[in-house]
Motif scaffolding. Structure first.
Motif, mmCIF file in Angstrom:
data_model
loop_
_atom_site.group_PDB
_atom_site.id
_atom_site.type_symbol
_atom_site.label_atom_id
_atom_site.label_comp_id
_atom_site.label_asym_id
_atom_site.label_seq_id
_atom_site.Cartn_x
_atom_site.Cartn_y
_atom_site.Cartn_z
ATOM 1 N N ALA A 88 68.537 -113.207 -40.136
ATOM 2 C CA ALA A 88 69.927 -112.728 -40.170
ATOM 3 C C ALA A 88 69.954 -111.249 -39.800
ATOM 4 O O ALA A 88 70.498 -110.421 -40.525
ATOM 5 C CB ALA A 88 70.576 -112.990 -41.518
ATOM 6 N N GLN A 89 69.319 -110.934 -38.704
ATOM 7 C CA GLN A 89 69.263 -109.604 -38.093
ATOM 8 C C GLN A 89 68.268 -108.670 -38.779
ATOM 9 O O GLN A 89 67.253 -108.310 -38.192
ATOM 10 C CB GLN A 89 70.656 -108.963 -38.035
ATOM 11 C CG GLN A 89 71.651 -109.779 -37.212
ATOM 12 C CD GLN A 89 73.004 -109.125 -37.122
ATOM 13 O OE1 GLN A 89 73.117 -107.939 -36.837
ATOM 14 N NE2 GLN A 89 74.042 -109.908 -37.370
ATOM 15 N N THR A 90 68.548 -108.255 -40.022
ATOM 16 C CA THR A 90 67.686 -107.248 -40.657
ATOM 17 C C THR A 90 66.967 -107.748 -41.899
ATOM 18 O O THR A 90 66.272 -106.973 -42.565
ATOM 19 C CB THR A 90 68.515 -106.007 -41.038
ATOM 20 O OG1 THR A 90 69.613 -106.422 -41.849
ATOM 21 C CG2 THR A 90 69.043 -105.281 -39.809
ATOM 22 N N LYS A 113 74.350 -116.386 -46.677
ATOM 23 C CA LYS A 113 74.588 -117.632 -45.952
ATOM 24 C C LYS A 113 73.870 -117.674 -44.612
ATOM 25 O O LYS A 113 73.192 -118.663 -44.300
ATOM 26 C CB LYS A 113 76.085 -117.859 -45.786
ATOM 27 C CG LYS A 113 76.439 -119.263 -45.321
ATOM 28 C CD LYS A 113 77.938 -119.509 -45.407
ATOM 29 C CE LYS A 113 78.281 -120.952 -45.051
ATOM 30 N NZ LYS A 113 79.749 -121.199 -45.144
ATOM 31 N N PRO A 114 73.969 -116.621 -43.773
ATOM 32 C CA PRO A 114 73.200 -116.668 -42.529
ATOM 33 C C PRO A 114 71.697 -116.698 -42.725
ATOM 34 O O PRO A 114 70.977 -117.317 -41.935
ATOM 35 C CB PRO A 114 73.654 -115.405 -41.776
ATOM 36 C CG PRO A 114 74.381 -114.575 -42.754
ATOM 37 C CD PRO A 114 74.908 -115.489 -43.803
ATOM 38 N N GLY A 132 66.931 -120.455 -42.345
ATOM 39 C CA GLY A 132 65.748 -121.070 -42.943
ATOM 40 C C GLY A 132 64.977 -120.236 -43.937
ATOM 41 O O GLY A 132 63.802 -120.524 -44.211
ATOM 42 N N VAL A 133 65.606 -119.236 -44.566
ATOM 43 C CA VAL A 133 64.860 -118.375 -45.477
ATOM 44 C C VAL A 133 64.367 -119.123 -46.721
ATOM 45 O O VAL A 133 63.396 -118.697 -47.356
ATOM 46 C CB VAL A 133 65.711 -117.149 -45.882
ATOM 47 C CG1 VAL A 133 66.787 -117.526 -46.902
ATOM 48 C CG2 VAL A 133 64.831 -116.025 -46.430
ATOM 49 N N PRO A 173 57.612 -121.449 -47.049
ATOM 50 C CA PRO A 173 57.609 -122.611 -47.935
ATOM 51 C C PRO A 173 58.982 -122.844 -48.566
ATOM 52 O O PRO A 173 59.783 -121.915 -48.699
ATOM 53 C CB PRO A 173 56.594 -122.208 -49.011
ATOM 54 C CG PRO A 173 56.735 -120.716 -49.083
ATOM 55 C CD PRO A 173 56.993 -120.257 -47.677
ATOM 56 N N ASP A 174 59.221 -124.083 -48.953
ATOM 57 C CA ASP A 174 60.501 -124.460 -49.539
ATOM 58 C C ASP A 174 60.618 -123.890 -50.952
ATOM 59 O O ASP A 174 59.763 -124.124 -51.811
ATOM 60 C CB ASP A 174 60.644 -125.978 -49.593
ATOM 61 C CG ASP A 174 60.720 -126.591 -48.194
ATOM 62 O OD1 ASP A 174 60.757 -125.824 -47.216
ATOM 63 O OD2 ASP A 174 60.739 -127.827 -48.091
#
Length: 403
Positions: free
Chosen positions: A65-67, A154-155, A160-161, A165-166
């Motif tokens: 998400a950019q940064t 949200k972004p 995928g953050v 790992p999940d």
């Protein structure tokens, strides 16, 4: 997920290794404070976080998400994954504090404590990395941009953050000047409110102040709307639920003898109960539409749902509460029913995985460190930084039985 501490944990005690980090925590926090950056522009802050992770050799992901940055600390023994979240952005406020670490960026200030959150997360990463041989499972520390809007959680999730790992559960804290230093505010269920915003342009028909019969007075229409929307909480919401409808702007008219042809209103809606999502906004529009129709006016309404309420998972909240009972040193200790109508996009993380967000008391009235959040003289007692690290580390040490 467990870390075997280097020495037995003593009640109401920050361990010496974390106490020894205090000087560095303050240095990091003040450096970030001097170079505040707005939402999605946290380039310098992100680069600083990355530089420390690289210096320590901690694996990490960047440009989320950019940064955004995510540090990944794997223990010697496989296990669950606990996320820790810290936000990095500042606010468009001119700082009025006369301190050596005053903001060097005109019109931008860390007026909410995110500089402290970032320092605490870095301290936690450093400590856990140094003790990774005793760690069971994995810790993923998320440095998030743009909490103050438009929202970076949200972004980051969309990119995928919470994967690879999940993440099984997540925790986070907010330095809190509404609580004194040495206290923790934590509760299961709703901690912070949903945030919704609206703007409305009411169109009437202007004319001479002495001839109102020839006009549709937008000020009269707007005034009735302001009064009527207050009935939503008073008469449409269960009295056992908390909600707020605030009109913060009302602009109309240009002369004392001219009836205004238009009026502009804007405001915010807050509530704790997720079941109210969509309902209050619907009632706001119904009231505006009905009021305008009864006067022969028209309107244009824009309505946004910004953040859902912050809802803490009971299981993870109990973990945080049990840790807090062993960390806090003041007679007040843990404040179990702490709530605020303020909003937070930590809520998006808590919608994805079970977790707990809590308040870390940071006010010190004797030092004048008790200005409210978003005030141009906001500052906090930096003693809270090492307490924040201790809270996070102990949550990691005790999390395996809760995940």
């Amino acid at each position: 997920m467990t870390v075997s501490p280097a020495q037995p944990i003593k009640t109401s005690k920050i361990r010496p290794e974390i106490q020894n980090l205090q000087e560095q925590l303050v240095k990091w926090r003040r450096g970030i404070h001097q170079r505040p950056e707005l939402a999605f522009k946290e380039k310098l802050t992100s680069e600083f976080v990355i530089s420390k992770l690289q210096e320590w050799g901690i694996p990490h992901q960047t440009k989320i998400a950019q940064t955004g940055v995510a540090a990944i600390i794997e223990g010697k023994t496989p296990g669950k994954v606990l996320g820790i979240r810290a936000d990095m952005d500042a606010l468009p406020i001119d700082e009025e504090n006369e301190v050596s670490y005053r903001s060097q960026h005109d019109g931008i200030m860390h007026a909410c404590g995110h500089d402290g959150h970032t320092a605490i997360a870095l301290g936690t990463a450093y400590y856990l990395w140094q003790h990774r041989e005793n760690l069971t499972g994995t810790v993923k520390i998320i440095f998030q941009p743009a909490e103050e809007r438009p929202g970076g959680a949200k972004p980051m999730i969309e990119e995928g953050v919470l994967k690879n790992p999940d993440v099984d559960a997540i925790i986070g804290l907010h330095l809190w000047n509404n609580l004194p230093l040495g206290t923790i505010g934590v509760r299961e269920g709703a901690l912070m409110a949903a945030v919704e915003l609206f703007q409305c342009q009411i169109q009437g028909k202007g004319g001479h102040g002495a001839m109102p019969h020839q006009t549709t007075d937008a000020i009269v229409v707007g005034s009735q709307v302001v009064n009527a929307v207050q009935s939503i909480v008073a008469r449409n919401i269960d009295p056992t639920d908390s909600a707020v409808v605030t009109v913060g702007e009302f602009k109309a008219g240009s002369a004392m003898n001219v009836i205004a042809d238009s009026a502009y209103l804007s405001g915010t809606v807050r509530y704790f109960n997720p079941a109210l999502e969509g309902y209050i906004g619907q009632r706001v529009e119904e009231i505006i539409a009905g009021t305008c129709q009864s006067h022969g006016a028209s309107y244009n309404l824009n309505y946004w749902r910004i953040y859902p309420p912050v809802i803490n998972n009971p299981r993870i909240t109990e973990l945080v509460r049990s840790v807090a009972n062993n960390v806090v040193e003041t007679p007040i200790g843990v404040v179990p029913e702490c709530q605020t109508m303020g909003g937070e996009d930590m809520s998006f993380f808590l919608q994805e995985v079970p977790g707990c967000y809590f308040f870390l008391g940071a006010a010190n009235t004797s030092l004048g460190l008790n200005y409210p959040h978003h005030h141009p003289r906001f500052d906090f007692d930096e003693t809270a930084l090492s307490m924040g690290v201790e809270m996070f580390v102990r949550c990691v040490e005790q999390a395996e039985n809760q995940l």
